[in-house]
Scaffold this active site. Sequence first.
Site, PDB file in Angstrom:
ATOM      1  N   GLY A  49       0.777  -1.243   0.000  1.00 14.19           N
ATOM      2  CA  GLY A  49       0.000   0.000   0.000  1.00 14.19           C
ATOM      3  C   GLY A  49       0.805   1.287   0.000  1.00 14.19           C
ATOM      4  O   GLY A  49       0.379   2.283  -0.577  1.00 14.19           O
ATOM      5  N   GLU A 103       3.945   4.187   6.048  1.00 16.43           N
ATOM      6  CA  GLU A 103       2.688   3.443   5.844  1.00 16.43           C
ATOM      7  C   GLU A 103       1.700   4.270   5.040  1.00 16.43           C
ATOM      8  O   GLU A 103       1.722   5.491   5.099  1.00 16.43           O
ATOM      9  CB  GLU A 103       2.055   3.127   7.205  1.00 16.43           C
ATOM     10  CG  GLU A 103       2.116   1.673   7.628  1.00 16.43           C
ATOM     11  CD  GLU A 103       1.306   0.720   6.774  1.00 16.43           C
ATOM     12  OE1 GLU A 103       1.002   1.020   5.602  1.00 16.43           O
ATOM     13  OE2 GLU A 103       0.979  -0.361   7.279  1.00 16.43           O
ATOM     14  N   ASP A 107      -5.227   2.053  10.440  1.00 13.14           N
ATOM     15  CA  ASP A 107      -6.642   1.791  10.683  1.00 13.14           C
ATOM     16  C   ASP A 107      -6.769   1.293  12.127  1.00 13.14           C
ATOM     17  O   ASP A 107      -6.703   2.083  13.055  1.00 13.14           O
ATOM     18  CB  ASP A 107      -7.056   0.746   9.627  1.00 13.14           C
ATOM     19  CG  ASP A 107      -8.527   0.462   9.553  1.00 13.14           C
ATOM     20  OD1 ASP A 107      -9.228   1.171   8.832  1.00 13.14           O
ATOM     21  OD2 ASP A 107      -8.981  -0.498  10.193  1.00 13.14           O
ATOM     22  N   LYS A 135      -6.994   6.795  10.588  1.00  9.67           N
ATOM     23  CA  LYS A 135      -8.420   6.728  10.943  1.00  9.67           C
ATOM     24  C   LYS A 135      -8.526   6.660  12.464  1.00  9.67           C
ATOM     25  O   LYS A 135      -8.544   5.561  13.041  1.00  9.67           O
ATOM     26  CB  LYS A 135      -9.058   5.462  10.352  1.00  9.67           C
ATOM     27  CG  LYS A 135      -9.193   5.429   8.841  1.00  9.67           C
ATOM     28  CD  LYS A 135      -9.902   4.126   8.429  1.00  9.67           C
ATOM     29  CE  LYS A 135      -9.960   3.941   6.945  1.00  9.67           C
ATOM     30  NZ  LYS A 135     -10.450   2.576   6.576  1.00  9.67           N
ATOM     31  N   PHE A 156     -13.953   3.252   4.074  1.00  7.73           N
ATOM     32  CA  PHE A 156     -13.003   2.472   3.282  1.00  7.73           C
ATOM     33  C   PHE A 156     -12.597   3.289   2.066  1.00  7.73           C
ATOM     34  O   PHE A 156     -13.444   3.774   1.320  1.00  7.73           O
ATOM     35  CB  PHE A 156     -13.617   1.132   2.861  1.00  7.73           C
ATOM     36  CG  PHE A 156     -12.626   0.248   2.172  1.00  7.73           C
ATOM     37  CD1 PHE A 156     -11.658  -0.434   2.896  1.00  7.73           C
ATOM     38  CD2 PHE A 156     -12.639   0.116   0.787  1.00  7.73           C
ATOM     39  CE1 PHE A 156     -10.723  -1.228   2.258  1.00  7.73           C
ATOM     40  CE2 PHE A 156     -11.714  -0.684   0.141  1.00  7.73           C
ATOM     41  CZ  PHE A 156     -10.744  -1.357   0.882  1.00  7.73           C
ATOM     42  N   ASP A 163      -5.841  -0.330  -2.000  1.00  6.19           N
ATOM     43  CA  ASP A 163      -6.568  -1.205  -2.916  1.00  6.19           C
ATOM     44  C   ASP A 163      -7.875  -1.713  -2.359  1.00  6.19           C
ATOM     45  O   ASP A 163      -8.101  -1.724  -1.141  1.00  6.19           O
ATOM     46  CB  ASP A 163      -5.710  -2.425  -3.248  1.00  6.19           C
ATOM     47  CG  ASP A 163      -5.594  -3.367  -2.042  1.00  6.19           C
ATOM     48  OD1 ASP A 163      -5.114  -2.902  -0.980  1.00  6.19           O
ATOM     49  OD2 ASP A 163      -6.006  -4.534  -2.146  1.00  6.19           O
ATOM     50  N   ARG A 169      -4.969   0.506  -6.983  1.00  5.76           N
ATOM     51  CA  ARG A 169      -3.774   1.064  -6.327  1.00  5.76           C
ATOM     52  C   ARG A 169      -3.131   2.187  -7.133  1.00  5.76           C
ATOM     53  O   ARG A 169      -2.464   3.054  -6.605  1.00  5.76           O
ATOM     54  CB  ARG A 169      -2.707  -0.014  -6.132  1.00  5.76           C
ATOM     55  CG  ARG A 169      -3.004  -1.013  -5.041  1.00  5.76           C
ATOM     56  CD  ARG A 169      -1.730  -1.796  -4.723  1.00  5.76           C
ATOM     57  NE  ARG A 169      -2.002  -3.049  -4.046  1.00  5.76           N
ATOM     58  CZ  ARG A 169      -2.194  -3.179  -2.741  1.00  5.76           C
ATOM     59  NH1 ARG A 169      -2.163  -2.121  -1.960  1.00  5.76           N
ATOM     60  NH2 ARG A 169      -2.419  -4.358  -2.211  1.00  5.76           N
TER      61      ARG A 169
HETATM   62  P1  IMP Z   1      -4.540  -1.926  10.343  1.00  9.25           P
HETATM   63  O1  IMP Z   1      -3.611  -3.058  10.640  1.00  9.25           O
HETATM   64  O2  IMP Z   1      -5.952  -2.237  10.737  1.00  9.25           O
HETATM   65  O3  IMP Z   1      -4.083  -0.599  10.920  1.00  9.25           O
HETATM   66  O4  IMP Z   1      -4.619  -1.771   8.790  1.00  9.25           O
HETATM   67  C1  IMP Z   1      -3.550  -1.358   8.095  1.00  9.25           C
HETATM   68  C2  IMP Z   1      -3.490  -1.895   6.697  1.00  9.25           C
HETATM   69  O5  IMP Z   1      -4.778  -2.275   6.183  1.00  9.25           O
HETATM   70  C3  IMP Z   1      -3.001  -0.791   5.825  1.00  9.25           C
HETATM   71  O6  IMP Z   1      -1.604  -0.863   5.665  1.00  9.25           O
HETATM   72  C4  IMP Z   1      -3.753  -0.981   4.538  1.00  9.25           C
HETATM   73  O7  IMP Z   1      -2.998  -1.760   3.662  1.00  9.25           O
HETATM   74  C5  IMP Z   1      -5.016  -1.694   4.924  1.00  9.25           C
HETATM   75  N1  IMP Z   1      -6.161  -0.736   5.034  1.00  9.25           N
HETATM   76  C6  IMP Z   1      -6.676  -0.148   6.149  1.00  9.25           C
HETATM   77  N2  IMP Z   1      -7.692   0.672   5.868  1.00  9.25           N
HETATM   78  C7  IMP Z   1      -7.827   0.621   4.519  1.00  9.25           C
HETATM   79  C8  IMP Z   1      -8.721   1.308   3.590  1.00  9.25           C
HETATM   80  O8  IMP Z   1      -9.573   2.130   3.933  1.00  9.25           O
HETATM   81  N3  IMP Z   1      -8.534   1.005   2.280  1.00  9.25           N
HETATM   82  C9  IMP Z   1      -7.596   0.105   1.836  1.00  9.25           C
HETATM   83  N4  IMP Z   1      -6.753  -0.526   2.659  1.00  9.25           N
HETATM   84  C10 IMP Z   1      -6.871  -0.274   3.994  1.00  9.25           C
HETATM   85 MG    MG Z   2      -0.328  -0.684   4.228  1.00  7.73          MG
END
Ligand code: IMP
Ligand code: MG
Length: 179
Positions: A49, A103, A107, A135, A156, A163, A169
């Site tokens: 990402g 990053e 999320d 977020k 999202f 993606d 992407r």
């Molecule tokens: P986390 O581990 O929940 O913080 O998520 C992080 C990873 O999930 C990021 O590096 C993204 O690749 C993916 N991700 C989180 N939110 C989104 C979104 O809204 N769209 C697309 N990918 C996301």
């Molecule tokens: Mg990522």
Amino acid sequence: MKEKIKVKDKEFSVFINAAEIDAAVARVADSINKELKGKVPLFVVVLNGAFMFASDLLKKIKIENNISFVKLSSYTGTRSSQVVNELIGINEVVKGRTVVIVEDIIDSGLTMRRMLDILSQQEAADVRIATLVYKPNAFQSDFKIDYIGMEIPNDFIIGYGLDYDGFARNLPDIYKIVE
Ligand code: IMP
Ligand code: MG
């Protein structure tokens, strides 16, 4: 730029345009250039990402640096799978270094938590986090995020590296899902 797009089964509308993204990237780069002046940071880019953010960000970094890539995965579709796998590790020596994790988005924070654990195991001297998007309402961890491009609600989003099931992407703008 198209206002509305369809990716697989879902509709998305423009949310953050390329100019706004560029301004956010420039703010992050400025902070890093100021705060890490005199240091030689190792940037660790979290694939897939963060590839586009990293490319634009690093072109604006004026201090000496090294760049490495790591690949983790936790997402399938539009929901976090809650399991973070390390697919490609860091090859560079991390011990004693100032590390900046790059990053695309934070999320829940689970992926970043995993990154922080890996880097502390490898005895980095100072670990900083740079994320294009954050977020706050989804965040379930407690680490400090040093550099944030922008904060968004719990929607999202896709584009600019992000993606939906591997698609979108390459888009230069960020789109958000139409519920
Ligand atoms: P986390 O581990 O929940 O913080 O998520 C992080 C990873 O999930 C990021 O590096 C993204 O690749 C993916 N991700 C989180 N939110 C989104 C979104 O809204 N769209 C697309 N990918 C996301
Ligand atoms: Mg990522």
